[in-house]
Design an enzyme around this catalytic site. Structure first.
Site, PDB file in Angstrom:
ATOM      1  N   ALA A  12       0.740  -1.331   0.148  1.00 35.43           N
ATOM      2  CA  ALA A  12       0.124  -0.035  -0.105  1.00 35.43           C
ATOM      3  C   ALA A  12       0.641   1.434  -0.067  1.00 35.43           C
ATOM      4  CB  ALA A  12      -0.899  -0.021   1.424  1.00 35.43           C
ATOM      5  N   ARG A  18      -1.744   7.643 -11.488  1.00 33.40           N
ATOM      6  CA  ARG A  18      -2.834   7.410 -12.365  1.00 33.40           C
ATOM      7  C   ARG A  18      -4.217   7.969 -11.696  1.00 33.40           C
ATOM      8  NH1 ARG A  18      -1.805   1.278 -14.183  1.00 33.40           N
ATOM      9  NH2 ARG A  18      -0.685   1.636 -12.133  1.00 33.40           N
ATOM     10  N   GLY A  82       9.018  -0.313  -6.416  1.00 38.97           N
ATOM     11  CA  GLY A  82       8.375  -1.552  -7.481  1.00 38.97           C
ATOM     12  C   GLY A  82       7.849  -2.385  -5.878  1.00 38.97           C
ATOM     13  N   GLU A 159       4.693  -8.357 -17.319  1.00 34.75           N
ATOM     14  CA  GLU A 159       4.059  -7.262 -16.956  1.00 34.75           C
ATOM     15  C   GLU A 159       3.546  -6.665 -18.563  1.00 34.75           C
ATOM     16  OE1 GLU A 159       2.853  -5.475 -14.260  1.00 34.75           O
ATOM     17  OE2 GLU A 159       3.370  -7.645 -13.792  1.00 34.75           O
ATOM     18  N   ASN A 174      -2.570 -11.723 -13.754  1.00 35.12           N
ATOM     19  CA  ASN A 174      -2.270 -11.816 -12.628  1.00 35.12           C
ATOM     20  C   ASN A 174      -2.940 -10.675 -11.634  1.00 35.12           C
ATOM     21  OD1 ASN A 174      -0.763 -11.952 -10.060  1.00 35.12           O
ATOM     22  ND2 ASN A 174       0.731 -10.344 -10.868  1.00 35.12           N
ATOM     23  N   ASN A 232      -6.807   1.547 -10.349  1.00 35.12           N
ATOM     24  CA  ASN A 232      -5.627   2.415 -10.616  1.00 35.12           C
ATOM     25  C   ASN A 232      -5.926   3.673 -11.107  1.00 35.12           C
ATOM     26  OD1 ASN A 232      -3.521   0.140 -10.287  1.00 35.12           O
ATOM     27  ND2 ASN A 232      -4.624  -0.908 -11.894  1.00 35.12           N
ATOM     28  N   LYS A 322     -29.506  13.055  10.323  1.00 30.40           N
ATOM     29  CA  LYS A 322     -28.198  12.833  10.683  1.00 30.40           C
ATOM     30  C   LYS A 322     -28.179  12.515  12.143  1.00 30.40           C
ATOM     31  CE  LYS A 322     -25.719  15.720  12.298  1.00 30.40           C
ATOM     32  NZ  LYS A 322     -24.821  16.688  12.863  1.00 30.40           N
ATOM     33  N   TYR A 337     -35.841  18.063   7.944  1.00 30.37           N
ATOM     34  CA  TYR A 337     -34.327  17.762   8.371  1.00 30.37           C
ATOM     35  C   TYR A 337     -34.383  17.294  10.014  1.00 30.37           C
ATOM     36  CZ  TYR A 337     -29.880  18.136   9.710  1.00 30.37           C
ATOM     37  OH  TYR A 337     -28.447  17.885  10.685  1.00 30.37           O
ATOM     38  N   ASN A 348     -45.554  11.637  15.458  1.00 30.86           N
ATOM     39  CA  ASN A 348     -45.746  12.013  14.045  1.00 30.86           C
ATOM     40  C   ASN A 348     -44.649  13.396  13.781  1.00 30.86           C
ATOM     41  OD1 ASN A 348     -47.677  12.242  11.435  1.00 30.86           O
ATOM     42  ND2 ASN A 348     -47.283  14.314  12.256  1.00 30.86           N
TER      43      ASN A 348
HETATM   44  C1  UD1 Z   1       0.343  -5.043 -10.478  1.00 29.29           C
HETATM   45  C2  UD1 Z   1       1.339  -6.398 -10.931  1.00 29.29           C
HETATM   46  C3  UD1 Z   1       0.619  -6.876 -12.164  1.00 29.29           C
HETATM   47  C4  UD1 Z   1      -1.033  -7.170 -11.740  1.00 29.29           C
HETATM   48  C5  UD1 Z   1      -1.569  -6.004 -11.041  1.00 29.29           C
HETATM   49  C6  UD1 Z   1      -2.867  -6.536 -10.622  1.00 29.29           C
HETATM   50  C7  UD1 Z   1       3.645  -6.287 -10.458  1.00 29.29           C
HETATM   51  C8  UD1 Z   1       5.041  -5.881 -11.070  1.00 29.29           C
HETATM   52  N1  UD1 Z   1       2.615  -5.922 -11.211  1.00 29.29           N
HETATM   53  O1  UD1 Z   1       0.753  -3.997 -11.343  1.00 29.29           O
HETATM   54  O2  UD1 Z   1       1.377  -8.076 -12.657  1.00 29.29           O
HETATM   55  O3  UD1 Z   1      -1.608  -7.510 -12.885  1.00 29.29           O
HETATM   56  O4  UD1 Z   1      -0.607  -5.532 -10.076  1.00 29.29           O
HETATM   57  O5  UD1 Z   1      -3.582  -5.217 -10.096  1.00 29.29           O
HETATM   58  O6  UD1 Z   1       3.557  -6.203  -9.308  1.00 29.29           O
HETATM   59  N2  UD1 Z   1       3.092  -0.568  -4.169  1.00 29.29           N
HETATM   60  C9  UD1 Z   1       4.064  -0.508  -3.166  1.00 29.29           C
HETATM   61  N3  UD1 Z   1       5.279   0.013  -3.459  1.00 29.29           N
HETATM   62  C10 UD1 Z   1       6.028   0.043  -4.758  1.00 29.29           C
HETATM   63  C11 UD1 Z   1       4.941  -0.124  -5.775  1.00 29.29           C
HETATM   64  C12 UD1 Z   1       3.713  -0.390  -5.715  1.00 29.29           C
HETATM   65  O7  UD1 Z   1       3.637  -0.528  -2.232  1.00 29.29           O
HETATM   66  O8  UD1 Z   1       6.945   0.663  -4.955  1.00 29.29           O
HETATM   67  C13 UD1 Z   1       1.801  -0.992  -4.136  1.00 29.29           C
HETATM   68  C14 UD1 Z   1       0.554   0.098  -4.592  1.00 29.29           C
HETATM   69  O9  UD1 Z   1       0.507   0.863  -3.511  1.00 29.29           O
HETATM   70  C15 UD1 Z   1      -0.437  -0.975  -5.111  1.00 29.29           C
HETATM   71  C16 UD1 Z   1       0.232  -2.318  -5.198  1.00 29.29           C
HETATM   72  O10 UD1 Z   1       1.478  -2.203  -4.791  1.00 29.29           O
HETATM   73  O11 UD1 Z   1      -1.357  -1.133  -4.039  1.00 29.29           O
HETATM   74  C17 UD1 Z   1       0.424  -2.801  -6.672  1.00 29.29           C
HETATM   75  O12 UD1 Z   1       1.040  -1.797  -7.411  1.00 29.29           O
HETATM   76  P1  UD1 Z   1       0.516  -0.897  -8.820  1.00 29.29           P
HETATM   77  O13 UD1 Z   1       1.297   0.240  -9.154  1.00 29.29           O
HETATM   78  O14 UD1 Z   1      -0.923  -0.699  -8.691  1.00 29.29           O
HETATM   79  O15 UD1 Z   1       0.848  -2.389  -9.651  1.00 29.29           O
HETATM   80  P2  UD1 Z   1       0.102  -2.700 -11.037  1.00 29.29           P
HETATM   81  O16 UD1 Z   1       0.761  -1.725 -12.101  1.00 29.29           O
HETATM   82  O17 UD1 Z   1      -1.330  -2.489 -10.769  1.00 29.29           O
HETATM   83 MG    MG Z   2      -2.574  -1.691  -9.406  1.00 30.37          MG
END
Ligand code: UD1
Ligand code: MG
Length: 410
Positions: A12, A18, A82, A159, A174, A232, A322, A337, A348
């Site tokens: 996370a 994006r 990554g 990828e 994946n 995304n 609320k 409200y 009522n």
């Molecule tokens: C990733 C997968 C892809 C898959 C897709 C599914 C890889 C290389 N690719 O791509 O095969 O189909 O998810 O949704 O894993 N994150 C980190 N640190 C980082 C980068 C990302 O914590 O340095 C977290 C992001 O916050 C996110 C998750 O990892 O919650 C996935 O990252 P994201 O950039 O969305 O990967 P995808 O391009 O969707």
């Molecule tokens: Mg993703």
């Protein structure tokens, strides 16, 4: 074979270019809760007791959102290099742990606990080094593709940006639901190199590394297409929200709630609704809302956080509530409200009743006793207590200490 313990790594840390947002992506809400909370809950429901969340971009905000959830520990990934690099950051947090490690992405809120359970069970039964749960999609655009050899054995994940023309046509993808043997995971993570188009450390490469070493890698096509939708972009956020809303509504309907027009109704995941209650079209229920049995809500009702309706309550057209409680048999049929009010039973609430709960500085509460009758167009100025069985004339402005006559016997 004895069941091994399973921990989970939830990724996370990403900034999510994006999404075009200042908020961490995983805190964007889906049907009233941050998307990350669904992923964490799915892990819990699958019996995972130890969860490590990897945070980076605006990490404090993410950690704060889950304060008090003791089964989650947080790891900081300072630079987002990554998904493979993110998982590697968890080595210390899982020091001393031996067993399976689930790795899942925090931006996949549609993940179901059943899928994670099946993933872990298959992984154990097959004595695998790594097991993936995959999905087959009509349109695989944007996802990593699953590459198998001519016998169907799993070879790796490519990828999209690194795909050949032939690989691009693969429809098995994946969704980022992995189960690894802990020791082998960290061995492989240490060997990943950022030699791809994006220059990132890809978690997906861990799979290829393990296959090259002759380890057992298994893929099960266990993920329904709808469960593979990740967030995304804002469009995907809306798409995921719609799927989640359908799940919420189906679950309510299975428990005896009538939803007259599901596509034109929105109900928060935190809402509870009792049996034989009918929800009419264009109703919006947001936040922690509790509705009893045999109520009628809507059309065009807006129920906000902290609303509690007892049994047999009617909340009708263009009525907003609320942080308020309505007792059994109370009716607020039109144009009201009701904020910060505690209304008794069989009251009522006339058309156009307003609770003036905010004096410009502070919010105040109003209490209305059982069997009272509030005429049309009344304004009740809080703080205020109206005793049981009172009659408030049409068009009144009622303040604390105003005398309200007893209700005439009907
Ligand atoms: C990733 C997968 C892809 C898959 C897709 C599914 C890889 C290389 N690719 O791509 O095969 O189909 O998810 O949704 O894993 N994150 C980190 N640190 C980082 C980068 C990302 O914590 O340095 C977290 C992001 O916050 C996110 C998750 O990892 O919650 C996935 O990252 P994201 O950039 O969305 O990967 P995808 O391009 O969707
Ligand atoms: Mg993703």
């Amino acid at each position: 074979m004895a069941k091994k313990p399973t921990a989970a790594i939830v990724l996370a840390a990403g900034k999510s270019t994006r999404m075009v947002t200042a908020l961490p992506k995983v805190l964007h809400e889906v049907c009233g809760r941050p998307m990350l909370s669904y992923v964490i809950d799915a892990c819990r429901s699958a019996g995972i007791e130890r969860i490590v969340g990897v945070v980076g971009y605006q990490k404090d905000q993410v950690i704060e959102a889950f304060e008090g959830e003791a089964d989650v520990t947080w790891v900081w990934q300072e630079d987002q290099k990554g998904t493979g690099h993110a998982a590697l950051m968890c080595r210390d947090a899982l020091e001393g742990f031996d067993g399976n490690v689930l790795v899942i992405a925090g931006d996949m809120p549609l993940v179901r606990a059943e899928t994670l359970e099946l993933l872990v069970a298959t992984h154990q039964r097959q004595h695998a080094a790594v097991t993936l749960a995959t999905a087959v999609l009509d349109d695989p655009t944007g996802y990593g593709r699953i590459v198998r050899d001519e016998y169907g054995n799993l070879q790796g994940i490519v990828e999209e940006s690194d795909c050949t023309e032939a690989q691009r046509a693969i429809r098995e993808i994946n969704p980022s639901y992995y189960c690894f043997d802990k020791k082998l995971l960290f061995e492989a993570l240490g060997e990943i190199r950022p030699d791809n188009v994006k220059g990132e450390y890809y978690l997906t490469d861990a799979l290829h590394i393990l296959v090259q070493k002759g380890c057992r890698a298994v893929a099960i096509t266990a993920v329904k297409p709808e469960e593979a939708v990740g967030v995304n972009s804002r469009s995907q956020l809306a798409e995921v929200g719609r799927i989640m809303q359908d799940r919420i509504q189906h679950s309510l309907m299975n428990n005896g709630v009538t939803i007259v027009d599901p596509p034109n109704t929105w109900i928060d995941v935190r809402a509870e609704i009792g049996q034989d209650t009918v929800v009419y079209p264009f109703t919006y229920i947001h936040g922690r809302v509790r509705i009893g049995q045999r109520c009628a809500v809507g059309p065009f009702a807006y129920l906000r956080d902290g609303t509690m309706l007892a049994d047999d309550v009617v909340v009708g057209v263009f009525t907003e509530l609320k942080n308020s409680t309505l007792g059994e048999g109370t009716r607020a049929r039109h144009l009201s409200y009701i904020g910060d009010a505690q209304i008794g039973q069989r009251v009522n609430v006339g058309a156009g009743t307003l609770f003036a709960n905010f004096d410009g500085q502070r919010i105040h509460r109003a209490v209305v006793g059982n069997d009272s009758y509030i005429g049309n167009g009344a304004i009740l100025v809080a703080p205020l207590t109206v005793d049981e069985g009172r009659q408030i004339a049409h068009g009144s402005i009622v303040r604390e200490n105003n005398a309200t006559p007893e209700r005439a016997e009907p």
